[in-house]
Design a protein around this motif. Structure first.
Motif, PDB file in Angstrom:
ATOM      1  N   LEU A 147      -3.246   7.787 -12.353  1.00  0.00           N
ATOM      2  CA  LEU A 147      -3.265   8.366 -11.014  1.00  0.00           C
ATOM      3  C   LEU A 147      -3.872   7.385 -10.016  1.00  0.00           C
ATOM      4  O   LEU A 147      -3.374   7.222  -8.893  1.00  0.00           O
ATOM      5  CB  LEU A 147      -4.045   9.677 -11.023  1.00  0.00           C
ATOM      6  N   ALA A 148      -4.946   6.717 -10.424  1.00  0.00           N
ATOM      7  CA  ALA A 148      -5.561   5.717  -9.549  1.00  0.00           C
ATOM      8  C   ALA A 148      -4.591   4.574  -9.257  1.00  0.00           C
ATOM      9  O   ALA A 148      -4.500   4.097  -8.117  1.00  0.00           O
ATOM     10  CB  ALA A 148      -6.843   5.182 -10.193  1.00  0.00           C
ATOM     11  N   ALA A 149      -3.845   4.133 -10.269  1.00  0.00           N
ATOM     12  CA  ALA A 149      -2.887   3.046 -10.066  1.00  0.00           C
ATOM     13  C   ALA A 149      -1.793   3.451  -9.092  1.00  0.00           C
ATOM     14  O   ALA A 149      -1.355   2.649  -8.252  1.00  0.00           O
ATOM     15  CB  ALA A 149      -2.282   2.628 -11.405  1.00  0.00           C
ATOM     16  N   LEU A 150      -1.343   4.703  -9.178  1.00  0.00           N
ATOM     17  CA  LEU A 150      -0.327   5.179  -8.242  1.00  0.00           C
ATOM     18  C   LEU A 150      -0.873   5.165  -6.812  1.00  0.00           C
ATOM     19  O   LEU A 150      -0.198   4.707  -5.884  1.00  0.00           O
ATOM     20  CB  LEU A 150       0.118   6.585  -8.623  1.00  0.00           C
ATOM     21  N   GLY A 174      -3.128   3.263  -5.729  1.00  0.00           N
ATOM     22  CA  GLY A 174      -3.234   1.855  -5.344  1.00  0.00           C
ATOM     23  C   GLY A 174      -1.916   1.287  -4.856  1.00  0.00           C
ATOM     24  O   GLY A 174      -1.897   0.390  -3.992  1.00  0.00           O
ATOM     25  N   GLN A 175      -0.806   1.800  -5.375  1.00  0.00           N
ATOM     26  CA  GLN A 175       0.515   1.353  -4.913  1.00  0.00           C
ATOM     27  C   GLN A 175       0.872   1.904  -3.536  1.00  0.00           C
ATOM     28  O   GLN A 175       1.590   1.264  -2.770  1.00  0.00           O
ATOM     29  CB  GLN A 175       1.588   1.780  -5.912  1.00  0.00           C
ATOM     30  N   LEU A 176       0.375   3.098  -3.214  1.00  0.00           N
ATOM     31  CA  LEU A 176       0.818   3.803  -2.012  1.00  0.00           C
ATOM     32  C   LEU A 176      -0.140   3.675  -0.835  1.00  0.00           C
ATOM     33  O   LEU A 176       0.279   3.875   0.315  1.00  0.00           O
ATOM     34  CB  LEU A 176       1.020   5.288  -2.338  1.00  0.00           C
ATOM     35  N   LEU A 177      -1.412   3.372  -1.086  1.00  0.00           N
ATOM     36  CA  LEU A 177      -2.409   3.286  -0.025  1.00  0.00           C
ATOM     37  C   LEU A 177      -2.670   1.827   0.329  1.00  0.00           C
ATOM     38  O   LEU A 177      -2.828   0.982  -0.555  1.00  0.00           O
ATOM     39  CB  LEU A 177      -3.719   3.955  -0.440  1.00  0.00           C
ATOM     40  N   ALA A 178      -2.730   1.544   1.618  1.00  0.00           N
ATOM     41  CA  ALA A 178      -2.974   0.177   2.072  1.00  0.00           C
ATOM     42  C   ALA A 178      -4.472  -0.104   2.138  1.00  0.00           C
ATOM     43  O   ALA A 178      -5.268   0.794   2.461  1.00  0.00           O
ATOM     44  CB  ALA A 178      -2.352  -0.033   3.445  1.00  0.00           C
ATOM     45  N   PRO A 179      -4.899  -1.330   1.841  1.00  0.00           N
ATOM     46  CA  PRO A 179      -6.325  -1.679   1.995  1.00  0.00           C
ATOM     47  C   PRO A 179      -6.783  -1.484   3.440  1.00  0.00           C
ATOM     48  O   PRO A 179      -5.998  -1.583   4.390  1.00  0.00           O
ATOM     49  CB  PRO A 179      -6.367  -3.157   1.589  1.00  0.00           C
ATOM     50  N   ASN A 180      -8.050  -1.172   3.584  1.00  0.00           N
ATOM     51  CA  ASN A 180      -8.690  -1.031   4.894  1.00  0.00           C
ATOM     52  C   ASN A 180      -8.117   0.113   5.733  1.00  0.00           C
ATOM     53  O   ASN A 180      -8.186   0.092   6.964  1.00  0.00           O
ATOM     54  CB  ASN A 180      -8.624  -2.346   5.683  1.00  0.00           C
ATOM     55  N   SER A 181      -7.553   1.099   5.072  1.00  0.00           N
ATOM     56  CA  SER A 181      -7.003   2.244   5.790  1.00  0.00           C
ATOM     57  C   SER A 181      -8.019   3.382   5.832  1.00  0.00           C
ATOM     58  O   SER A 181      -9.028   3.379   5.121  1.00  0.00           O
ATOM     59  CB  SER A 181      -5.692   2.705   5.149  1.00  0.00           C
ATOM     60  N   GLN A 182      -7.731   4.357   6.694  1.00  0.00           N
ATOM     61  CA  GLN A 182      -8.561   5.553   6.824  1.00  0.00           C
ATOM     62  C   GLN A 182      -7.900   6.667   6.029  1.00  0.00           C
ATOM     63  O   GLN A 182      -6.755   7.046   6.287  1.00  0.00           O
ATOM     64  CB  GLN A 182      -8.698   5.938   8.291  1.00  0.00           C
ATOM     65  N   VAL A 183      -8.630   7.210   5.048  1.00  0.00           N
ATOM     66  CA  VAL A 183      -8.047   8.131   4.067  1.00  0.00           C
ATOM     67  C   VAL A 183      -8.838   9.430   4.048  1.00  0.00           C
ATOM     68  O   VAL A 183     -10.082   9.419   4.086  1.00  0.00           O
ATOM     69  CB  VAL A 183      -8.024   7.493   2.657  1.00  0.00           C
ATOM     70  N   LEU A 184      -8.114  10.550   3.957  1.00  0.00           N
ATOM     71  CA  LEU A 184      -8.709  11.860   3.743  1.00  0.00           C
ATOM     72  C   LEU A 184      -8.434  12.296   2.314  1.00  0.00           C
ATOM     73  O   LEU A 184      -7.274  12.362   1.896  1.00  0.00           O
ATOM     74  CB  LEU A 184      -8.120  12.878   4.722  1.00  0.00           C
ATOM     75  N   HIS A 204      -9.726   9.581  -7.224  1.00  0.00           N
ATOM     76  CA  HIS A 204      -8.955   8.761  -8.160  1.00  0.00           C
ATOM     77  C   HIS A 204      -8.296   7.600  -7.418  1.00  0.00           C
ATOM     78  O   HIS A 204      -7.123   7.638  -7.053  1.00  0.00           O
ATOM     79  CB  HIS A 204      -7.925   9.628  -8.879  1.00  0.00           C
ATOM     80  N   LEU A 205      -9.097   6.552  -7.222  1.00  0.00           N
ATOM     81  CA  LEU A 205      -8.651   5.345  -6.541  1.00  0.00           C
ATOM     82  C   LEU A 205      -9.037   4.123  -7.364  1.00  0.00           C
ATOM     83  O   LEU A 205     -10.046   4.137  -8.074  1.00  0.00           O
ATOM     84  CB  LEU A 205      -9.307   5.238  -5.160  1.00  0.00           C
ATOM     85  N   PRO A 206      -8.264   3.040  -7.262  1.00  0.00           N
ATOM     86  CA  PRO A 206      -8.664   1.809  -7.969  1.00  0.00           C
ATOM     87  C   PRO A 206      -9.989   1.287  -7.424  1.00  0.00           C
ATOM     88  O   PRO A 206     -10.262   1.366  -6.227  1.00  0.00           O
ATOM     89  CB  PRO A 206      -7.519   0.838  -7.653  1.00  0.00           C
ATOM     90  N   GLU A 207     -10.816   0.763  -8.302  1.00  0.00           N
ATOM     91  CA  GLU A 207     -12.110   0.225  -7.883  1.00  0.00           C
ATOM     92  C   GLU A 207     -11.946  -0.879  -6.844  1.00  0.00           C
ATOM     93  O   GLU A 207     -12.769  -1.014  -5.924  1.00  0.00           O
ATOM     94  CB  GLU A 207     -12.871  -0.316  -9.103  1.00  0.00           C
ATOM     95  N   GLU A 208     -10.881  -1.664  -6.965  1.00  0.00           N
ATOM     96  CA  GLU A 208     -10.715  -2.821  -6.093  1.00  0.00           C
ATOM     97  C   GLU A 208     -10.120  -2.471  -4.726  1.00  0.00           C
ATOM     98  O   GLU A 208     -10.024  -3.338  -3.848  1.00  0.00           O
ATOM     99  CB  GLU A 208      -9.827  -3.872  -6.776  1.00  0.00           C
ATOM    100  N   PRO A 215     -19.581   8.690  -4.989  1.00  0.00           N
ATOM    101  CA  PRO A 215     -20.078   7.495  -4.291  1.00  0.00           C
ATOM    102  C   PRO A 215     -19.037   6.821  -3.406  1.00  0.00           C
ATOM    103  O   PRO A 215     -19.408   6.000  -2.548  1.00  0.00           O
ATOM    104  CB  PRO A 215     -20.495   6.572  -5.442  1.00  0.00           C
ATOM    105  N   ARG A 216     -17.756   7.154  -3.573  1.00  0.00           N
ATOM    106  CA  ARG A 216     -16.718   6.494  -2.786  1.00  0.00           C
ATOM    107  C   ARG A 216     -16.624   7.056  -1.365  1.00  0.00           C
ATOM    108  O   ARG A 216     -16.081   6.408  -0.466  1.00  0.00           O
ATOM    109  CB  ARG A 216     -15.351   6.646  -3.465  1.00  0.00           C
TER     110      ARG A 216
END
Length: 407
Positions: free
Chosen positions: A226-229, A231-241, A250-254, A274-275
């Motif tokens: 789920l985290a990998a998925l 990671g494919q769909l969310l862009a870095p440095n974005s604002q997420v709810l 469930h997000l990739p650590e990186e 913590p995220r």
């Protein structure tokens, strides 16, 4: 490096891609160990896999009816009222609903069907003026072109042959699931009859979620998928709810985000995450409105919770409002939930019908485009998982997403 031949065993990750009138679909299946000497492969695969090494990837295309049985008009039956056994399985009276799937064992007086047959068939309503139904026993993928990507994930020496059961690889990929996520001939599926949003426990959710539940709802392998998925769909440095959030996101650590807002029912659970950069306690079943500005987020994720919403369409309308144009909403789920708080429809439909239900939510809410579904099954459960002795396979993952339209 070992290569595939008639004397090896292999595991494959098979990704089936197809497209219906309302969405794109991607279904991943991880095979058990396959025996190239004993098991049955589609001819394209069997010939092409020989000599390939671990990690290699191949692609195949199949015309409609080439990987699964082709569409056959003889697999379409007009039913007399008594031929649909509404008391099948001693679970009370089972209603007839257009476009829904039921076990074939419910059908009576069909020579090719036996009462223990749990393979699904689709029930189709006749014209509005006619009180009749039809059973469509064709494979739900029979009319679609299919693309298949195969990755070799394991190769072993075969060793001495000691018998065993032959496996049909095409059936492993396509049986009892893929194709059930979408409508029949673009007719809306009847998910709305029978008070679908009733729950066993209709009391306010405040008491149920009063105490924190700091437990993992998925095994680690499923969490990673789920985290990998995401990671494919969310862009870095974005604002997420993170909608209906808890102590885990469930997000990739990186994956670094500019903002991650968690909206959930229990303050202690949110505080333990913590995220999160911001925490909001809010009961969506009491108030579907989201306490955020229009076009505030680049993405909204909702993990392992959609089955608890009693007004999901109203919530998705709010999600569309708070998303920026082009922003993505990702809804992920599995086959585990709190039974007393899930809507009754969720429990009453097949696992692969649930992505279809979420697609209908998106369509009814409006404001979304580029709808897609995803599934992954067949991965091994981690050896140190507390349920490993009872369940060999990891929890399946399903997801549906869409993008905020630009209008």
């Amino acid at each position: 490096m070992p290569q595939m031949d008639k004397k090896t065993l292999a595991k494959l990750r098979c990704e089936l891609r197809w497209e219906s009138a309302i969405a794109k679909h991607r279904d991943c299946f991880n095979t058990p160990r396959l025996n190239l000497w004993r098991d049955f492969f589609p001819p394209q695969l069997e010939n092409d896999l020989m000599g390939r090494s671990l990690g290699e990837q191949t692609h195949y295309s199949f015309a409609p009816g080439e990987l699964v049985e082709p569409m056959n008009s003889r697999q379409y039956f007009r039913l007399k009222p008594h031929q649909f056994n509404q008391r099948f399985g001693n679970k009370g009276l089972i209603p007839q609903r257009n476009g829904r799937f039921y076990p074939r064992g419910m059908l009576q007086e069909l020579s090719t069907i036996f009462a223990q047959d749990c393979h699904p068939f689709r029930l189709i309503a006749g014209a509005a003026a006619e009180a009749e139904f039809y059973a469509d026993l064709n494979h739900p993928l029979a009319s679609y072109p299919l693309d298949l990507q195969v990755t070799i994930t394991g190769i072993w020496a075969q060793g001495e042959q000691r018998g065993g059961r032959s496996q049909d690889v095409a059936a492993l990929l396509t049986a009892n699931g893929p194709g059930m996520q979408t409508r029949w001939r673009d007719q809306p599926t009847d998910f709305w009859s029978d008070m679908p949003f009733m729950r066993r426990d209709c009391r306010s959710d405040l008491a149920f979620y009063d105490q924190p539940r700091l437990i993992a709802h998925l095994d680690q392998t499923a969490q990673d998928e789920l985290a990998a998925l995401h990671g494919q769909l969310l862009a870095p440095n974005s604002q997420v709810l993170d909608l209906m959030s808890s102590w885990q996101t469930h997000l990739p650590e990186e994956l670094a985000l500019a903002e991650l807002v968690g909206l959930g029912m229990n303050a202690a659970e949110l505080d333990a995450n913590p995220r999160l950069t911001e925490r909001v306690v809010h009961d969506l079943n009491a108030m579907p409105q989201l306490p955020f500005a229009a076009a505030q987020f680049d993405a909204v994720i909702c993990s392992l919770s959609i089955e608890y919403l009693i007004e999901p369409i109203a919530v998705l309308r709010e999600v569309a409002r708070v998303l920026k144009p082009g922003g993505v909403c990702v809804i992920g789920f599995s086959n585990r939930w709190f039974p007393t708080k899930a809507i009754q429809l969720w429990e009453g439909i097949h696992e692969f019908e649930r992505p279809g239900l979420i697609l209908e939510y998106f369509l009814a809410a409006g404001g979304f485009t580029e709808l897609e579904t995803f599934s992954v099954r067949g991965l091994p459960r981690p050896a140190n998982d507390k349920y490993a002795d009872q369940m060999a396979l990891s929890d399946p993952i399903y997801a549906v997403w869409g993008r905020r339209s630009a209008d």
